[in-house]
Write an enzyme that holds these catalytic residues in place. Structure first.
Site, PDB file in Angstrom:
ATOM      1  N   ASP A  33     -40.597 -73.685 -12.694  1.00 37.71           N
ATOM      2  CA  ASP A  33     -40.071 -72.919 -13.827  1.00 37.71           C
ATOM      3  C   ASP A  33     -41.187 -72.228 -14.603  1.00 37.71           C
ATOM      4  O   ASP A  33     -40.934 -71.575 -15.610  1.00 37.71           O
ATOM      5  CB  ASP A  33     -39.302 -73.866 -14.771  1.00 37.71           C
ATOM      6  CG  ASP A  33     -38.184 -73.156 -15.525  1.00 37.71           C
ATOM      7  OD1 ASP A  33     -38.089 -71.927 -15.435  1.00 37.71           O
ATOM      8  OD2 ASP A  33     -37.419 -73.836 -16.226  1.00 37.71           O
ATOM      9  N   LYS A  36     -32.933 -78.437 -21.937  1.00 41.87           N
ATOM     10  CA  LYS A  36     -34.256 -78.922 -21.546  1.00 41.87           C
ATOM     11  C   LYS A  36     -34.961 -79.385 -22.814  1.00 41.87           C
ATOM     12  O   LYS A  36     -35.461 -78.567 -23.588  1.00 41.87           O
ATOM     13  CB  LYS A  36     -35.049 -77.810 -20.862  1.00 41.87           C
ATOM     14  CG  LYS A  36     -34.347 -77.219 -19.642  1.00 41.87           C
ATOM     15  CD  LYS A  36     -35.027 -75.956 -19.156  1.00 41.87           C
ATOM     16  CE  LYS A  36     -34.273 -75.344 -17.981  1.00 41.87           C
ATOM     17  NZ  LYS A  36     -34.857 -74.069 -17.520  1.00 41.87           N
ATOM     18  N   ARG A  42     -18.643 -74.066 -31.966  1.00 45.49           N
ATOM     19  CA  ARG A  42     -18.330 -74.791 -33.197  1.00 45.49           C
ATOM     20  C   ARG A  42     -17.551 -73.908 -34.167  1.00 45.49           C
ATOM     21  O   ARG A  42     -17.798 -72.692 -34.240  1.00 45.49           O
ATOM     22  CB  ARG A  42     -19.617 -75.269 -33.878  1.00 45.49           C
ATOM     23  CG  ARG A  42     -20.432 -76.229 -33.036  1.00 45.49           C
ATOM     24  CD  ARG A  42     -21.711 -76.656 -33.760  1.00 45.49           C
ATOM     25  NE  ARG A  42     -22.570 -77.425 -32.874  1.00 45.49           N
ATOM     26  CZ  ARG A  42     -22.431 -78.718 -32.634  1.00 45.49           C
ATOM     27  NH1 ARG A  42     -21.455 -79.382 -33.241  1.00 45.49           N
ATOM     28  NH2 ARG A  42     -23.253 -79.359 -31.823  1.00 45.49           N
ATOM     29  N   SER A  94     -38.905 -65.193 -22.012  1.00 43.45           N
ATOM     30  CA  SER A  94     -39.079 -66.597 -22.381  1.00 43.45           C
ATOM     31  C   SER A  94     -39.228 -66.765 -23.890  1.00 43.45           C
ATOM     32  O   SER A  94     -40.200 -66.285 -24.486  1.00 43.45           O
ATOM     33  CB  SER A  94     -40.311 -67.175 -21.682  1.00 43.45           C
ATOM     34  OG  SER A  94     -40.665 -68.430 -22.214  1.00 43.45           O
ATOM     35  N   TRP A  98     -27.399 -69.381 -23.158  1.00 47.02           N
ATOM     36  CA  TRP A  98     -27.150 -70.071 -21.898  1.00 47.02           C
ATOM     37  C   TRP A  98     -25.707 -70.544 -21.780  1.00 47.02           C
ATOM     38  O   TRP A  98     -25.130 -70.520 -20.693  1.00 47.02           O
ATOM     39  CB  TRP A  98     -28.120 -71.240 -21.724  1.00 47.02           C
ATOM     40  CG  TRP A  98     -29.423 -70.774 -21.171  1.00 47.02           C
ATOM     41  CD1 TRP A  98     -30.620 -70.657 -21.832  1.00 47.02           C
ATOM     42  CD2 TRP A  98     -29.673 -70.306 -19.832  1.00 47.02           C
ATOM     43  NE1 TRP A  98     -31.584 -70.160 -21.001  1.00 47.02           N
ATOM     44  CE2 TRP A  98     -31.042 -69.935 -19.770  1.00 47.02           C
ATOM     45  CE3 TRP A  98     -28.881 -70.166 -18.705  1.00 47.02           C
ATOM     46  CZ2 TRP A  98     -31.626 -69.434 -18.605  1.00 47.02           C
ATOM     47  CZ3 TRP A  98     -29.463 -69.667 -17.533  1.00 47.02           C
ATOM     48  CH2 TRP A  98     -30.818 -69.307 -17.496  1.00 47.02           C
ATOM     49  N   LYS A 130     -42.076 -78.309 -19.766  1.00 47.59           N
ATOM     50  CA  LYS A 130     -42.521 -76.959 -19.394  1.00 47.59           C
ATOM     51  C   LYS A 130     -42.383 -75.994 -20.563  1.00 47.59           C
ATOM     52  O   LYS A 130     -43.117 -75.002 -20.662  1.00 47.59           O
ATOM     53  CB  LYS A 130     -41.780 -76.471 -18.149  1.00 47.59           C
ATOM     54  CG  LYS A 130     -40.280 -76.254 -18.303  1.00 47.59           C
ATOM     55  CD  LYS A 130     -39.935 -74.838 -18.687  1.00 47.59           C
ATOM     56  CE  LYS A 130     -38.463 -74.707 -19.055  1.00 47.59           C
ATOM     57  NZ  LYS A 130     -38.111 -73.324 -19.479  1.00 47.59           N
ATOM     58  N   GLU A 136     -37.242 -74.382 -27.748  1.00 49.10           N
ATOM     59  CA  GLU A 136     -37.103 -75.843 -27.661  1.00 49.10           C
ATOM     60  C   GLU A 136     -38.453 -76.565 -27.621  1.00 49.10           C
ATOM     61  O   GLU A 136     -38.563 -77.724 -28.016  1.00 49.10           O
ATOM     62  CB  GLU A 136     -36.292 -76.225 -26.417  1.00 49.10           C
ATOM     63  CG  GLU A 136     -34.803 -75.987 -26.543  1.00 49.10           C
ATOM     64  CD  GLU A 136     -34.081 -77.096 -27.303  1.00 49.10           C
ATOM     65  OE1 GLU A 136     -34.760 -77.938 -27.927  1.00 49.10           O
ATOM     66  OE2 GLU A 136     -32.843 -77.106 -27.276  1.00 49.10           O
ATOM     67  N   ASN A 175     -39.967 -69.493 -25.489  1.00 51.22           N
ATOM     68  CA  ASN A 175     -41.117 -70.333 -25.806  1.00 51.22           C
ATOM     69  C   ASN A 175     -42.423 -69.552 -25.710  1.00 51.22           C
ATOM     70  O   ASN A 175     -43.285 -69.649 -26.600  1.00 51.22           O
ATOM     71  CB  ASN A 175     -41.137 -71.549 -24.875  1.00 51.22           C
ATOM     72  CG  ASN A 175     -40.018 -72.516 -25.200  1.00 51.22           C
ATOM     73  OD1 ASN A 175     -40.070 -73.269 -26.150  1.00 51.22           O
ATOM     74  ND2 ASN A 175     -38.949 -72.461 -24.407  1.00 51.22           N
TER      75      ASN A 175
END
Length: 320
Positions: free
Chosen positions: A238, A102, A31, A248, A11, A186, A268, A250
């Site tokens: 979403d 998120k 980083r 996705s 992202w 979500k 996440e 997740n």
């Protein structure tokens, strides 16, 4: 306008690409030692996109931040406190900050704007950018709608004006708490959806959507937010991108868990569900779907048994 994006994963690199795409001057920070940054520096490409040569790449945080009018933060939510602590040492109080993650902080259950404000004192300058969409679709020119929310509507409108384009239509979020909780939660519903896919129970996703929004609306209301926010873009809006899409992380994590496949990308929801359990206890709100996901992912309970118990719970009113 000068935009600096902090974070160069999927992202973060997209946000840099998008800001450049709509005409801003962009710096992308990663980083020191980041494998994502090293790959981008070598080829200006990753597995998702090719960055224009006009996007400047750096691992120098003070320089990257100092050059920006707007600082977009797109990293793992659990790393935000540490990064915010670094930013607080820099003279950035007049910048606009946009949090594009998120999640909730493990151990405290705190929202990300709260974490950011605790470390910097700049919470009044921070907005969140959430809602549906996948990098792969945006890069193909498929438009979508997303939401910006902040404590003050003036900042919300300012950020919307900076980032609006034909590719992304932004709506004003008027409930920051509900927007953040809904956006984080979500991902947990996405884990459950993937588990259903893994068992071939995809037809249960309709029930999952209906009951998922219901339990999260109760939590948001108990926390002092608007329970209707959960039915907006940050959560229900979403669901297609999180519960159904092959992109996705997740959903894929949940499916691979059931099928016994290793999954190495960031999901996440694995962290968020732990924080949601803290909030469930604190506000005394029952979250049966989140509880089920937590028991499967963190306590390694039998997934089929847990999901069967969830959908065959005792009879009650649909409004309960």
């Amino acid at each position: 306008m000068k935009i600096t994006v902090l974070g160069c994963g999927r992202w973060g690199s997209f946000h840099a690409w998008y800001a450049d795409h709509i005409g801003h001057e962009v710096t992308l920070w990663g980083r020191p030692g980041s494998k994502h940054l090293a790959a981008l520096m070598e080829t200006h490409q990753n597995e998702y996109l090719t960055l224009p040569a006009s996007v400047r790449l750096t691992d120098d945080l003070p320089a990257a931040a100092a050059s920006a009018d707007v600082i977009v933060i797109s990293i793992s939510s659990q790393q935000l406190r540490g990064l915010a602590r670094q930013l607080a040492t820099l003279p950035l109080a007049d910048r606009v900050f946009v949090l594009c993650m998120k999640g909730l902080e493990i151990g405290t259950g705190k929202r990300l704007t709260t974490v950011f404000d605790e470390e910097t004192g700049w919470g009044s300058r921070a907005a969140v950018w959430v809602g549906p969409g996948h990098v792969q679709d945006f890069l193909r020119g498929v438009p979508n709608c997303m939401v910006i929310a902040a404590k003050e509507i003036q900042l919300t409108k300012q950020v919307v004006e900076i980032f609006s384009s034909p590719l992304i239509r932004f709506y004003y979020g008027e409930d920051l708490l509900g927007t953040e909780i809904g956006a984080a939660a979500k991902n947990v519903i996405g884990l459950a959806a993937g588990m259903l896919d893994g068992f071939g129970y995809s037809s249960l996703k309709g029930a999952l959507m209906a009951r998922g929004t219901r339990e999260l609306s109760r939590l948001i209301e108990a926390m002092g937010g608007d329970k209707m926010t959960v039915y907006g873009l940050s959560h229900l809006g979403d669901y297609e991108a999180t519960l159904f899409s092959p992109h996705s992380n997740n959903r894929r994590f949940g499916e691979d868990l059931i099928q016994g496949k290793p999954f190495t990308k960031l999901a996440e929801g694995v962290y968020t569900v732990e924080a949601l359990m803290d909030l469930s206890r604190k506000y005394r709100v029952e979250l049966p779907i989140c509880q089920t996901v937590y028991e499967i992912v963190h306590h390694h309970k039998d997934p089929k048994e847990q999901l069967t118990k969830l959908f065959l719970r005792s009879t009650k009113s649909e409004k309960a």
